[in-house]
Design an enzyme around this catalytic site. Structure first.
Site, PDB file in Angstrom:
ATOM      1  N   GLY A  91      12.984  29.359 -14.793  1.00  0.00           N
ATOM      2  CA  GLY A  91      13.677  28.286 -15.494  1.00  0.00           C
ATOM      3  C   GLY A  91      13.235  26.974 -14.892  1.00  0.00           C
ATOM      4  O   GLY A  91      12.056  26.642 -14.929  1.00  0.00           O
ATOM      5  N   ALA A 124      10.283  29.928 -11.302  1.00  0.00           N
ATOM      6  CA  ALA A 124      11.098  29.159 -10.355  1.00  0.00           C
ATOM      7  C   ALA A 124      11.580  30.024  -9.202  1.00  0.00           C
ATOM      8  O   ALA A 124      11.671  29.577  -8.059  1.00  0.00           O
ATOM      9  CB  ALA A 124      12.288  28.529 -11.083  1.00  0.00           C
TER      10      ALA A 124
END
Length: 234
Positions: A91, A124
């Site tokens: 993300g 991420a």
């Protein structure tokens, strides 16, 4: 004592969500005798979906029912301390790190990993395993307390690595952006991971897995290509 599995992305080409990671994750958990343990999912990088929706998507993608998201726990620190397997999704790296700092979870997560817990991340989730998020591709939508991250992998990581420029695009290539980082941070080393590949770390051994070579970049702009299945010392 680090046991890390760090994917570039949740997908590879036209594959279904997380499907290209399943066998690697299963093997990794079996090798570390963790295949029957509950997996604690950290959803904080998700911005455009709810944590419930993110958890459901990951469970479906990995075909696993033993995944439970951190947001279900009242005592977050206790959940971290009791977990033996961490799964950290992609993300936005800035949001992920911000939330870990905000909830005061970064240091205890780091200690759990150093003490033998397994850590699996993508995008991420892989970024924050390195020294900092300074080599993320993400937009800084929020300011974390620091760019310093877990550091359980003692170098920088750049997921979703794509070499060269898109035709007609006049901005910097990924190589040029990473060169800027190295010129500013000459003592650091960056591992650039193309989609479809991952870093597998067992103690002080690093193995490249997946479909593509990983680039190891150092100052001023030296490139070493680490081949798939190649094992090196960290």
């Amino acid at each position: 004592m680090s046991k890390l599995l760090l994917f570039s992305a949740s997908g590879y080409k036209d594959s279904l969500y997380l499907s290209h990671t399943r066998d690697f994750i299963d093997d990794f958990l079996k090798e570390n005798a963790m295949n029957d343990e509950e997996i604690l999912f950290i959803p904080y990088a998700g911005v455009r979906r709810t944590y419930d929706a993110y958890e459901a998507k990951v469970k479906e993608g990995l075909k696993k029912d033993n995944i439970k998201s951190l947001h279900h726990f009242k005592n977050l620190k206790e959940a971290i301390l009791n977990a033996k397997v961490f799964l950290v999704g992609g993300g936005n790296s800035f949001m992920l790190l911000h939330k870990l700092y905000e909830e005061d979870l970064l240091e205890i997560l780091k200690e759990r990993i150093k003490n033998g817990a397994c850590y699996i991340g993508w995008s991420a989730g892989s970024n924050i395993a390195g020294l900092s998020i300074k080599t993320t591709n993400d937009m800084p939508i929020i300011m974390p307390k620091s760019f310093d991250s877990l550091g359980v992998f003692p170098y920088q990581i750049n997921p979703h690595f794509i070499s060269g420029k898109i035709p007609g695009h006049n901005g910097e290539s990924r190589e040029e952006r990473l060169e800027e980082f190295l010129l500013t941070n000459p003592k650091d080393i960056v591992y650039a991971i193309p989609e479809g590949s991952a870093l597998k770390i067992q103690d002080d051994n690093l193995k490249i897995i997946g479909h593509h070579d990983v680039l190891k970049l150092s100052y001023p702009f030296n490139i070493e290509y680490l081949k798939v299945n190649q094992i090196t010392k960290i």
